[in-house]
Design an enzyme around this catalytic site. Structure first.
Site, PDB file in Angstrom:
ATOM      1  N   ARG A 179      46.449  40.515  32.022  1.00  0.00           N
ATOM      2  CA  ARG A 179      45.895  41.864  32.250  1.00  0.00           C
ATOM      3  C   ARG A 179      45.883  42.698  30.973  1.00  0.00           C
ATOM      4  O   ARG A 179      46.885  42.760  30.257  1.00  0.00           O
ATOM      5  CB  ARG A 179      46.744  42.594  33.302  1.00  0.00           C
ATOM      6  CG  ARG A 179      46.109  43.892  33.774  1.00  0.00           C
ATOM      7  CD  ARG A 179      47.007  44.643  34.740  1.00  0.00           C
ATOM      8  NE  ARG A 179      47.917  45.532  34.027  1.00  0.00           N
ATOM      9  CZ  ARG A 179      48.844  46.293  34.623  1.00  0.00           C
ATOM     10  NH1 ARG A 179      48.999  46.243  35.929  1.00  0.00           N
ATOM     11  NH2 ARG A 179      49.627  47.077  33.918  1.00  0.00           N
ATOM     12  N   ASP A 233      46.823  51.928  37.684  1.00  0.00           N
ATOM     13  CA  ASP A 233      47.642  51.471  36.553  1.00  0.00           C
ATOM     14  C   ASP A 233      48.020  52.603  35.597  1.00  0.00           C
ATOM     15  O   ASP A 233      47.174  53.404  35.175  1.00  0.00           O
ATOM     16  CB  ASP A 233      46.908  50.375  35.770  1.00  0.00           C
ATOM     17  CG  ASP A 233      46.939  49.050  36.522  1.00  0.00           C
ATOM     18  OD1 ASP A 233      47.907  48.804  37.269  1.00  0.00           O
ATOM     19  OD2 ASP A 233      45.980  48.265  36.361  1.00  0.00           O
ATOM     20  N   HIS A 291      44.871  49.957  43.671  1.00  0.00           N
ATOM     21  CA  HIS A 291      44.843  48.535  44.015  1.00  0.00           C
ATOM     22  C   HIS A 291      46.209  48.046  44.454  1.00  0.00           C
ATOM     23  O   HIS A 291      47.233  48.692  44.216  1.00  0.00           O
ATOM     24  CB  HIS A 291      44.284  47.703  42.855  1.00  0.00           C
ATOM     25  CG  HIS A 291      45.068  47.791  41.583  1.00  0.00           C
ATOM     26  ND1 HIS A 291      45.013  48.875  40.742  1.00  0.00           N
ATOM     27  CD2 HIS A 291      45.943  46.925  41.012  1.00  0.00           C
ATOM     28  CE1 HIS A 291      45.799  48.678  39.706  1.00  0.00           C
ATOM     29  NE2 HIS A 291      46.386  47.507  39.840  1.00  0.00           N
ATOM     30  N   HIS A 310      48.674  51.388  43.833  1.00  0.00           N
ATOM     31  CA  HIS A 310      48.840  52.212  42.626  1.00  0.00           C
ATOM     32  C   HIS A 310      47.558  52.225  41.803  1.00  0.00           C
ATOM     33  O   HIS A 310      46.642  51.432  42.032  1.00  0.00           O
ATOM     34  CB  HIS A 310      49.982  51.680  41.760  1.00  0.00           C
ATOM     35  CG  HIS A 310      49.685  50.331  41.155  1.00  0.00           C
ATOM     36  ND1 HIS A 310      49.676  49.166  41.904  1.00  0.00           N
ATOM     37  CD2 HIS A 310      49.356  49.962  39.888  1.00  0.00           C
ATOM     38  CE1 HIS A 310      49.374  48.145  41.126  1.00  0.00           C
ATOM     39  NE2 HIS A 310      49.161  48.606  39.901  1.00  0.00           N
TER      40      HIS A 310
HETATM   41  C1  SIN Z   1      48.201  44.675  39.111  1.00  0.00           C
HETATM   42  O1  SIN Z   1      48.685  45.503  39.869  1.00  0.00           O
HETATM   43  O2  SIN Z   1      47.685  45.008  38.052  1.00  0.00           O
HETATM   44  C2  SIN Z   1      48.195  43.206  39.505  1.00  0.00           C
HETATM   45  C3  SIN Z   1      47.371  42.968  40.696  1.00  0.00           C
HETATM   46  C4  SIN Z   1      47.488  41.548  41.156  1.00  0.00           C
HETATM   47  O3  SIN Z   1      48.375  40.801  40.716  1.00  0.00           O
HETATM   48  O4  SIN Z   1      46.709  41.148  42.029  1.00  0.00           O
END
Ligand code: SIN
Length: 308
Positions: A299, A131, A284, A129
């Site tokens: 995050r 974000d 990612h 995805h």
């Molecule tokens: C996310 O998708 O922002 C998290 C990625 C992760 O936990 O590695």
């Protein structure tokens, strides 16, 4: 699941003279990885003020390399928020139960449970995805700061969506160039909820906060001017105007292409890493952590533009 990739810096790209009195007297190096994207920023301590010239170079490196890794950053949540804010206003995630106390701009990403209750979103990144692509103004970028890491697993994969567009077969390019697709936060919500403890039942107010949106399948990066594919298996539900079966088939082809191993940088986390990626250029995926090991990261997400 994807791939590989060597994250060793492939050489010094740029070097500054010692910084002015406005910042830290560091030698800032930006070292691109030997990979489809990504670079390591060396010589910068984000717990101290970042000089305007250094900030400019970080900004440019982010546009050029799409994922920046800052190693060993001993920063507080407030310093994480303050650095993130220099790139734009921050977004508050709809799952407010996983906000860090006193820091609503920080989403806790974690598989840890305390007193039987999850302390963070453990399955963030389960599907590829970008974000908050389900918002009118999806995230410009995200900054993920390692707090507690497992001694095995827990990597994050990043796929270069500029290259995904550049390498798309011509027939598919022509087909999707002017199409638009729907993105919905709810697309995989129930599927994830059924298999994990991290997804509370959403209130009507939360559902109203994440109404589906429509974005171009191919977006133009507002700062570097390059085209990028902007669809993902997590949030993209359908291509507007195509019959359902055709939409499903085209999306399946795009999803496979956008996460091809040749597009991917795989980040193996080290203690106190801060990773800053560009959601307009990359998708990612969290590669997964064995259930018995603890993983916790903080995050922030920076608001971007309406995609065009
Ligand atoms: C996310 O998708 O922002 C998290 C990625 C992760 O936990 O590695």
């Amino acid at each position: 699941m994807n791939a590989q990739v060597d994250s060793r810096p492939r050489g010094q790209e740029t070097r500054t003279a010692p910084a002015t009195s406005a910042g830290q007297a560091a030698q800032l190096d930006i070292r691109p990885f030997d990979s489809a994207l990504g670079a390591e920023v060396m010589g910068l301590d984000l717990s101290r003020p970042v000089a305007p010239d250094d900030f400019k170079r970080i900004h440019q490196a982010h546009l050029d390399h799409h994922v920046l890794v800052f190693r060993d950053q001993r920063i507080t949540p407030q310093q994480h928020v303050d650095f993130s804010r220099r790139f734009g206003p921050l977004q508050i995630h709809v799952l407010k139960n996983f906000q860090l106390q006193h820091h609503p701009e920080i989403l806790i990403v974690s598989n840890i449970k305390e007193n039987g209750e999850p302390i963070g979103l453990g399955d963030a990144g389960y599907f590829w995805h970008s974000d908050l692509s389900y918002k009118d103004k999806p995230s410009l970028g995200s900054l993920l700061h390692a707090q507690e890491l497992p001694n095995e697993g827990g990597d994050t994969l990043f796929a270069n969506q500029h290259t995904a567009w550049d390498t798309l077969p011509e027939a598919l390019k022509t087909l999707v160039a002017d199409l638009r697709a729907e993105h919905s936060y709810l697309a995989k919500y129930e599927e994830l909820r059924a298999r994990s403890p991290w997804r509370p039942k959403l209130t009507q107010a939360q559902i109203d906060e994440v109404k589906p949106v429509v974005h171009p399948v191919v977006r133009t990066h507002p700062e570097n001017g390059r085209k990028a594919l902007f669809v993902s298996e997590h949030f993209t539900t359908r291509i507007v105007g195509l019959p359902e079966d055709e939409s499903r088939a085209v999306l399946a082809e795009l999803f496979a292409h956008t996460s091809a191993p040749s597009l991917v940088y795989r980040h193996a986390w080290r203690p106190h890493d801060l990773v800053f990626w560009d959601n307009r250029s990359v998708t990612h995926l969290a590669a997964g952590t064995p259930d018995h090991l603890r993983r916790k990261l903080y995050r922030t997400t920076i608001e971007g533009d309406t995609p065009f």
